[in-house]
Design an enzyme around this catalytic site. Sequence first.
Site, mmCIF file in Angstrom:
data_model
loop_
_atom_site.group_PDB
_atom_site.id
_atom_site.type_symbol
_atom_site.label_atom_id
_atom_site.label_comp_id
_atom_site.label_asym_id
_atom_site.label_seq_id
_atom_site.Cartn_x
_atom_site.Cartn_y
_atom_site.Cartn_z
ATOM 1 N N TYR A 103 0.849 -1.073 0.040
ATOM 2 C CA TYR A 103 0.064 -0.055 -0.158
ATOM 3 C C TYR A 103 0.870 1.307 -0.017
ATOM 4 O O TYR A 103 1.447 1.562 0.983
ATOM 5 C CB TYR A 103 -0.921 0.020 1.034
ATOM 6 C CG TYR A 103 -2.312 -0.792 1.117
ATOM 7 C CD1 TYR A 103 -2.192 -1.716 -0.020
ATOM 8 C CD2 TYR A 103 -3.325 -0.527 1.628
ATOM 9 C CE1 TYR A 103 -3.301 -2.476 -0.338
ATOM 10 C CE2 TYR A 103 -4.611 -1.380 1.446
ATOM 11 C CZ TYR A 103 -4.581 -2.170 0.310
ATOM 12 O OH TYR A 103 -5.757 -2.956 0.034
ATOM 13 N N LYS A 129 2.246 -15.358 0.559
ATOM 14 C CA LYS A 129 2.282 -15.858 -0.579
ATOM 15 C C LYS A 129 3.743 -16.188 -0.964
ATOM 16 O O LYS A 129 4.464 -15.941 -1.918
ATOM 17 C CB LYS A 129 1.877 -15.069 -1.707
ATOM 18 C CG LYS A 129 1.818 -15.409 -3.198
ATOM 19 C CD LYS A 129 0.726 -16.511 -3.234
ATOM 20 C CE LYS A 129 0.590 -16.773 -4.662
ATOM 21 N NZ LYS A 129 -0.308 -18.035 -4.932
ATOM 22 N N ASP A 152 -4.205 -17.567 -2.105
ATOM 23 C CA ASP A 152 -5.159 -17.915 -2.825
ATOM 24 C C ASP A 152 -6.230 -19.206 -2.523
ATOM 25 O O ASP A 152 -7.191 -19.248 -2.310
ATOM 26 C CB ASP A 152 -4.632 -18.210 -4.455
ATOM 27 C CG ASP A 152 -3.384 -18.972 -4.238
ATOM 28 O OD1 ASP A 152 -2.659 -19.044 -3.093
ATOM 29 O OD2 ASP A 152 -2.765 -19.649 -5.272
ATOM 30 N N ASP A 174 -6.787 -6.605 3.968
ATOM 31 C CA ASP A 174 -7.699 -5.807 3.313
ATOM 32 C C ASP A 174 -8.826 -6.644 2.437
ATOM 33 O O ASP A 174 -10.234 -6.524 2.675
ATOM 34 C CB ASP A 174 -7.261 -4.447 2.468
ATOM 35 C CG ASP A 174 -8.097 -3.716 2.561
ATOM 36 O OD1 ASP A 174 -9.317 -3.512 2.811
ATOM 37 O OD2 ASP A 174 -7.944 -2.836 1.588
ATOM 38 N N ASP A 211 -12.717 -8.081 3.710
ATOM 39 C CA ASP A 211 -14.123 -7.808 3.036
ATOM 40 C C ASP A 211 -14.682 -9.144 2.802
ATOM 41 O O ASP A 211 -15.963 -9.244 2.910
ATOM 42 C CB ASP A 211 -13.575 -7.107 1.786
ATOM 43 C CG ASP A 211 -13.533 -5.626 2.052
ATOM 44 O OD1 ASP A 211 -13.720 -5.026 3.398
ATOM 45 O OD2 ASP A 211 -13.409 -4.669 1.244
#
Length: 374
Positions: free
Chosen positions: A150, A203, A236, A260, A264
């Site tokens: 970010y 990841k 994933d 983030d 959600d």
Amino acid sequence: MTSAQRDVATPGAGTAGRRYRLGVLDGDGIGPEIVPAAMRVVDAALRAAGAPGVAWVPLPFGRAAIDEFGTPVPDVTLTTLAELDGWVLGPHDSASYPEPHRSRLTPGGAIRRHFDLFANIRPARAFEGARAIVAGTDLVVVRENTEGFYADRNTRAGTGEFMPTADVAIAHGIVTRPGVARVAHTAFDLARRRRNRVTIVHKANVLRLTSGLFRDVCREVAEDYPDVAVDDYHIDAMTVHLLRRADEFDVIVTENMFGDILSDLTAEIAGSLGIAGSLNASHERAMAQAAHGAAPDIAGRGIANPAAVMLSGAMLLDWLGARHGDDPLRRAAHLAVAGVERTICDGTATPDLGGMAGTGEFADAVVAVISRLH
């Protein structure tokens, strides 16, 4: 590092009976509708718990602050926030701001950076009547809030994005051992107060150095918590596991962007982003902020769901109660959550949850439930 340094809600000497000063930043869009509703619920919960009421301190923020001060986060707001015990932040609609404000760091991001609010704690709990995708979901995403990809958070000055030519855009992701360690300790301390399980999401199979460092430091921190079970998944694969068995997870710790996205997802799995409470915290300060945005398309219609910011306010009360050894404050936090949950369970809900209640009607119902719980 001591346990007191590790915990974002560092327990202190008991100060029950203290009257706290909390900032109020209504924000944009639906903010001026849902934030006052949350204040009503906080006040009702404090009364029911026998705790002193809080002193609310309204502060300029967002588009209204641009119109009056020429900036969405005036210096007076930052100076005053530093003097308060915590604050409730409404959503901002920075995409609608005039330039140059639209292209600058978002006002919420500016506050997070200024106060180094490194842990973003986002629960996802399926309430009866909230149309959860996976019934029984009760987990917390602990998101590292200052590093990663970010661009508005991962450098002290400037941003992490740049364009050497008009046709090339580059972003760098920052992962540091101290940054990972402090959010990992937050996650493990939280797990000890829940069901003693932490899942690390990364990841590292592709981003071997950055995401690999995040995974490895979390694993190192786990050695300090032999009573907490630990596993890890690639980001994933984690999305699939959550859709199929979100009810099996407890605390999830991950980096900024993954957190983030996952929070959600888990909010919708639990029923709606409208019930997604959130707390941004450091060792010294905390900011309640719903996970959703400003929803300008429904602003002013009186139908916005205030549950998320109500639950965020409850999280702030609990954080303050833990930090100051104030049991009545933590009792108030419990009552606020129970009030929201039982209101939805009893069938009073806003349109996003399949109900017909307006913002004010929902707040009235939650306050009434809290008074009965008392």
